[in-house]
Motif scaffolding. Structure first.
Motif, mmCIF file in Angstrom:
data_model
loop_
_atom_site.group_PDB
_atom_site.id
_atom_site.type_symbol
_atom_site.label_atom_id
_atom_site.label_comp_id
_atom_site.label_asym_id
_atom_site.label_seq_id
_atom_site.Cartn_x
_atom_site.Cartn_y
_atom_site.Cartn_z
ATOM 1 N N TYR B 169 0.812 -1.212 0.000
ATOM 2 C CA TYR B 169 0.000 0.000 0.000
ATOM 3 C C TYR B 169 0.851 1.269 0.000
ATOM 4 O O TYR B 169 1.855 1.363 0.686
ATOM 5 C CB TYR B 169 -0.888 0.039 1.261
ATOM 6 N N PHE B 170 0.405 2.235 -0.770
ATOM 7 C CA PHE B 170 0.967 3.576 -0.687
ATOM 8 C C PHE B 170 0.268 4.289 0.451
ATOM 9 O O PHE B 170 -0.868 3.956 0.757
ATOM 10 C CB PHE B 170 0.736 4.308 -2.009
ATOM 11 N N MET B 248 2.582 2.165 -13.011
ATOM 12 C CA MET B 248 2.446 3.437 -12.310
ATOM 13 C C MET B 248 3.309 3.452 -11.047
ATOM 14 O O MET B 248 3.948 4.449 -10.718
ATOM 15 C CB MET B 248 0.970 3.679 -11.963
ATOM 16 N N MET B 249 3.335 2.323 -10.356
ATOM 17 C CA MET B 249 4.180 2.228 -9.156
ATOM 18 C C MET B 249 5.645 2.442 -9.529
ATOM 19 O O MET B 249 6.371 3.194 -8.876
ATOM 20 C CB MET B 249 4.004 0.860 -8.505
ATOM 21 N N PHE B 255 10.798 7.389 -11.468
ATOM 22 C CA PHE B 255 10.833 8.562 -12.342
ATOM 23 C C PHE B 255 10.107 9.764 -11.763
ATOM 24 O O PHE B 255 9.805 10.711 -12.481
ATOM 25 C CB PHE B 255 10.250 8.209 -13.713
ATOM 26 N N GLY B 256 9.773 9.702 -10.473
ATOM 27 C CA GLY B 256 9.243 10.884 -9.812
ATOM 28 C C GLY B 256 7.855 11.313 -10.228
ATOM 29 O O GLY B 256 7.475 12.469 -10.037
ATOM 30 N N THR B 257 7.044 10.415 -10.794
ATOM 31 C CA THR B 257 5.645 10.780 -11.027
ATOM 32 C C THR B 257 4.894 10.745 -9.688
ATOM 33 O O THR B 257 5.451 10.323 -8.670
ATOM 34 C CB THR B 257 4.975 9.800 -12.008
ATOM 35 N N HIS B 258 3.630 11.160 -9.720
ATOM 36 C CA HIS B 258 2.892 11.252 -8.453
ATOM 37 C C HIS B 258 1.542 10.558 -8.522
ATOM 38 O O HIS B 258 0.577 11.039 -7.972
ATOM 39 C CB HIS B 258 2.681 12.714 -8.073
ATOM 40 N N PHE B 259 1.481 9.420 -9.226
ATOM 41 C CA PHE B 259 0.182 8.739 -9.321
ATOM 42 C C PHE B 259 -0.366 8.394 -7.945
ATOM 43 O O PHE B 259 -1.530 8.612 -7.659
ATOM 44 C CB PHE B 259 0.319 7.433 -10.114
ATOM 45 N N PHE B 260 0.501 7.837 -7.106
ATOM 46 C CA PHE B 260 0.025 7.348 -5.818
ATOM 47 C C PHE B 260 0.588 8.168 -4.670
ATOM 48 O O PHE B 260 0.571 7.743 -3.522
ATOM 49 C CB PHE B 260 0.403 5.876 -5.634
ATOM 50 N N ALA B 261 1.118 9.337 -4.978
ATOM 51 C CA ALA B 261 1.683 10.156 -3.912
ATOM 52 C C ALA B 261 0.552 10.880 -3.188
ATOM 53 O O ALA B 261 -0.568 10.982 -3.684
ATOM 54 C CB ALA B 261 2.647 11.158 -4.509
ATOM 55 N N THR B 262 0.860 11.377 -1.999
ATOM 56 C CA THR B 262 -0.177 12.123 -1.265
ATOM 57 C C THR B 262 -0.184 13.592 -1.671
ATOM 58 O O THR B 262 -1.057 14.335 -1.275
ATOM 59 C CB THR B 262 0.053 12.018 0.247
ATOM 60 N N LEU B 270 -5.642 5.116 -4.624
ATOM 61 C CA LEU B 270 -5.890 4.528 -5.927
ATOM 62 C C LEU B 270 -5.088 3.241 -6.091
ATOM 63 O O LEU B 270 -5.515 2.310 -6.770
ATOM 64 C CB LEU B 270 -5.545 5.525 -7.029
ATOM 65 N N TRP B 271 -3.918 3.186 -5.475
ATOM 66 C CA TRP B 271 -3.145 1.941 -5.539
ATOM 67 C C TRP B 271 -3.935 0.805 -4.913
ATOM 68 O O TRP B 271 -4.107 -0.254 -5.503
ATOM 69 C CB TRP B 271 -1.789 2.074 -4.855
ATOM 70 N N ALA B 272 -4.433 1.047 -3.685
ATOM 71 C CA ALA B 272 -5.194 -0.008 -3.005
ATOM 72 C C ALA B 272 -6.358 -0.436 -3.883
ATOM 73 O O ALA B 272 -6.652 -1.627 -4.036
ATOM 74 C CB ALA B 272 -5.698 0.487 -1.655
ATOM 75 N N ASN B 273 -7.006 0.554 -4.491
ATOM 76 C CA ASN B 273 -8.146 0.253 -5.350
ATOM 77 C C ASN B 273 -7.724 -0.630 -6.531
ATOM 78 O O ASN B 273 -8.292 -1.700 -6.748
ATOM 79 C CB ASN B 273 -8.742 1.569 -5.846
#
Ligand code: HEM
Ligand SMILES: [Cu+2]
Lengths: 94, 647
Positions: B169-170, B248-249, B255-262, B270-273
């Motif tokens: 989990y994120f 995405m993870m 690569f510093g994206t923020h899909f699952f960042a707070t 969204l990761w858990a989902n």
């Protein structure tokens, strides 16, 4: 001669050009976000259906049954996943 | 030196150094052994390049058994640590790593290859096919799975194991809280293995839909084949979600994206989902083939045809769809409102209905049957009550409001072990014992097998039943220790004792394999269990081409009809048989994938780019290669047949 003319494909081609033009129009006209998105989504899905039926020949072989079952099944699961996610993450989130 | 520092273990300890030495010595021993006995050529020709579904099945089997022992050692470590309050055998960090790798190894690298082992071996035989639809793709699937598993397993000696739970989990799994490369291993190893699984899914659907022998209509397929079909349908629809979530993870971590960042518009939940959009169907991918195995075993040893064939099929198809509607039950407590939770509560409980139908069908099959308690049948009969406890506690957990009490406690841990162990592990041992004579031409010893069954069945309950109580008393899962005052001590000690019993049971199975390999009679018939389906109609061990003449079926139990009702299975003359040729490319490509994954884990970009190019070269090779396959001549077939029949 007439039966050799790919009528379905020519009409399909015209129709898919038309759909592309409608989608492109969203860019040139000053529409609201919702209206634009609606047009894009509708044309996109119709376009996909046209491609599948006319150019990818779904339904022209003995596998018709499995192909359409597969497509409907995928659609159902995709819709459930997308709307379920929206429900959990946004609409139903308190 | 700086370059090599990244490969160091962030949190070393004596056992890890010992494992490094052990791994090193094992590799040296294997290489030396192969060289000394001049087996490299044999290994390459017969196994590494094979596209034969039976051999691929056996390789899956060996990998699954190895991983079962790796995961089992993890389990024993966890139970030893929690056996007494405030134990210091493992520290918190090690405990985290151990429960994370235990979960992943058991689900992805033990249970998945185990079901694919049986599907590979059995499905083409049950439908009278020569092989799967895409034999070379099948080899690629296996090797991708294998390299994913190896990549995951080297994590604990190079760079450190993942430690954020098998659910990762994120934000815990993000760079901020998981600083070591462990979670990179998680993302990439699962990605590589998952690609293999997705390919298998497509392969088996096509095989089952297109390659059935004449007479086997969909509603005349044996139940195991039906279960394989439904499971693979779930694979094809669920695994892409995992693939995307893992990409995405990886993007977030490397690569510093923020899909699952707070922050910055990311959504940690969204990761858990996404994880559970894949994860819940995944548990049904595991259970459906198990249901298939039990259906075969129960009807064989109750000496009756399966009760309610149509309702069995309908419930599996129903499960394969329902399994996509319930995922939110894994995070009822994460903040959705009552309406959302109720919707998913109801769908979750609905799954219990088709499952219940199957249980009743098995009971009705056994009802008035002449039951013969062989080892596979013992597992099948043992499965029913134990799995029912798992199902009932599942329904308890499915009540969203009650789940606030149970969630993340040992009660949950007890629930899923009560479903997965009888549902997957028992079934796989049952299937293994049942099909063993077909695979290897001799039977596993029944007496040792029964001892193993009783050890496993009893110890399983001793291990996991106490967890229902400690869970209700509030013992949280994934905690490395607890204080004496909680009073959890005695029941945890009991669990530990049970775990030791389970270890004895599995050791007995290993011993049984050794014992039977040495002493079992090779002089058995092709149908030692008096079974009903087509795989028993060919020789044991099965020749490369499966059936000399393609069988003709008239029902889901064509072989039984041939034995009892005079149905003619093999009509016509032996003809030359077209077979796919072997290829080393799947193996080589998967090795490159391993390098690719490893490079990504450590952000080594130049090797990563080179490996990517290598992968594309392998694909291009396949596209431009002319591969007409080869023929087995009539003479050769006749020789093989008479040799096998004579033996
Ligand atoms: C009657 C059918 C079932 C129902 C109603 C059910 C319900 C549930 C619910 C509600 C949870 C989440 C509880 C929580 O997190 O608090 C859960 C967890 C779980 N279930 Fe089931 N389940 C069923 C069958 C199965 C089967 C057949 C399997 C596997 C073969 C399975 C494997 C799992 C696993 C692995 C978890 C926990 C994963 C984790 O959090 O690490 N369940 N189940
Ligand atoms: Cu679930």
């Amino acid at each position: 001669m007439m039966e050799l003319f790919p009528r379905k494909q020519v009409i399909g081609f015209g129709f898919s050009l038309l759909l592309t033009a409608i989608a492109l129009a969203v860019y040139f006209f000053d529409l609201s976000f919702t209206a634009g998105m609606t047009i894009l989504l509708v044309t996109a899905f119709v376009q996909a259906a046209v491609q599948l039926v006319v150019f990818m020949h779904a339904g022209e072989t003995g596998d018709k049954g499995s192909i359409y079952t597969n497509i409907y099944y995928s659609l159902a699961i995709a819709l459930v996943t997308v709307f379920g996610t929206l429900l959990c993450m946004i609409w139903g989130y308190v | 030196m700086e370059f090599f520092e990244r490969f160091a273990i962030p949190h070393p300890s004596a056992p890890i150094y010992a494992s490094m030495v052990a791994i090193g010595l094992t590799v040296i021993a294997i290489v030396a052994g192969l060289t000394y006995f001049k087996k490299w050529g044999y290994l390459w020709r017969e196994w590494l390049t094979t596209v034969d579904h039976k051999r691929i099945g056996i390789m899956y089997l060996i990998s699954a058994l190895l991983m079962l022992f790796r995961g089992g050692v993890d389990a024993i470590m966890m139970r030893s640590q929690t056996a007494i309050p405030e134990n210091t055998l493992l520290d918190a960090q090690h405990y985290n790593e151990v429960f994370t790798t235990h979960g992943i190894v058991m689900i992805i690298f033990m249970a998945m290859p185990f079901i694919y082992a049986l599907m590979n071996f059995v499905v083409p035989l049950q439908i009278g096919a020569r092989d799967v639809a895409f034999p070379r793709l099948n080899a690629l699937s296996f090797w991708l799975f294998f390299m994913g598993a190896m990549l995951f397993n080297i994590s604990f000696v190079i760079g450190g194991s993942p430690d954020a739970g098998w659910t990762a989990y994120f934000p815990l799994a993000g760079n901020e809280f998981s600083t070591s490369v462990g979670t990179n291993y998680y993302a990439l190893a699962l990605q590589i293995a998952g690609l293999g699984t997705l390919m298998s899914g497509i392969n088996f659907i096509v095989t089952i839909l297109k390659m059935r022998a004449p007479g086997i209509t969909l509603m005349k397929m044996p139940m195991f084949t039906w279960s394989a079909l439904t499971a693979n349908v779930i694979v094809v629809f669920a695994f892409p979600v995992l693939t995307v979530a893992l990409i995405m993870m990886t993007m977030d971590r490397l690569f510093g994206t923020h899909f699952f960042a707070t922050t910055n518009g990311g959504m940690d939940m969204l990761w858990a989902n996404l994880f559970w959009v894949w994860g819940h169907p995944e548990v049904y991918i595991l259970i459906l083939p198990a249901f298939g195995v039990y259906s075969e075993v129960i009807s064989t040893f109750a000496r009756r045809n399966l009760y309610g064939y149509k309702s069995m099929v309908a419930s599996m198809v129903g499960i394969s769809f329902l399994s996509f509607l319930v995922w939110t039950h894994h995070f009822f407590t994460m903040g959705q409102g009552a309406l959302t939770n109720s919707i998913f509560s109801v769908t979750t409980m609905a799954i219990a209905i088709p499952t219940g139908i199957k249980i009743f069908n098995w009971l009705f099959t056994m009802w008035k049957g002449k039951i013969e308690f062989t080892v596979p049948m013992l597992y099948a009969v043992g499965f029913i009550p134990i799995f029912t406890i798992g199902g009932v506690t599942g329904v308890m957990l499915a009540m969203a409001s009650a789940d606030y009490q149970y969630h993340n406690t040992m009660f949950l841990v007890a629930h899923f072990h009560y479903t997965i162990i009888p549902g997957v592990v028992f079934a796989m041992i049952a299937g293994l014992t049942y099909w063993w004579p077909k695979m290897f031409g001799f039977m596993l010893n029944e007496r040792i097998g029964k001892w193993a069954f009783w050890f496993i069945a009893i110890s399983f309950n001793v291990t996991f039943f106490p967890m229902f109580f400690t869970g209700l008393d509030g013992q949280a899962r994934r905690m490395y220790t607890y204080s004496e005052a909680t009073g959890f001590g005695p029941l945890n000690m009991l669990s530990f004792i049970g775990a030791l019993g389970l270890a004895v049971g599995f050791a007995l199975i290993a011993y049984n394999v050794y014992y039977s390999t040495r002493y079992a009679s090779r002089n058995i018939s092709a149908d030692p269990w008096d079974a009903r389906t087509l795989e028993w109609a060919t020789q044991s061990p099965v020749p490369a081409y499966n059936f000399a003449i393609t069988p003709q079926a008239n029902s889901s139990e064509a072989f039984w009809d041939a034995k009892k009702k005079g149905h003619e299975l093999f009509k016509g003359e032996v003809q030359k048989i077209h077979m796919p040729s072997n290829s080393g490319v799947p193996f080589i490509m998967s090795c490159i994938f391993f390098i690719w994954g490893f490079s990504f884990v450590f952000s080594l970009w130049i090797p990563a780019i080179l490996a990517t190019i290598g992968i594309f070269i392998c694909m291009a090779q396949r596209s431009f290669e002319r591969d007409p396959g080869y023929y087995i001549s009539v003479k050769e077939i006749k020789e093989t047949e008479s040799k096998l029949r004579g033996a």
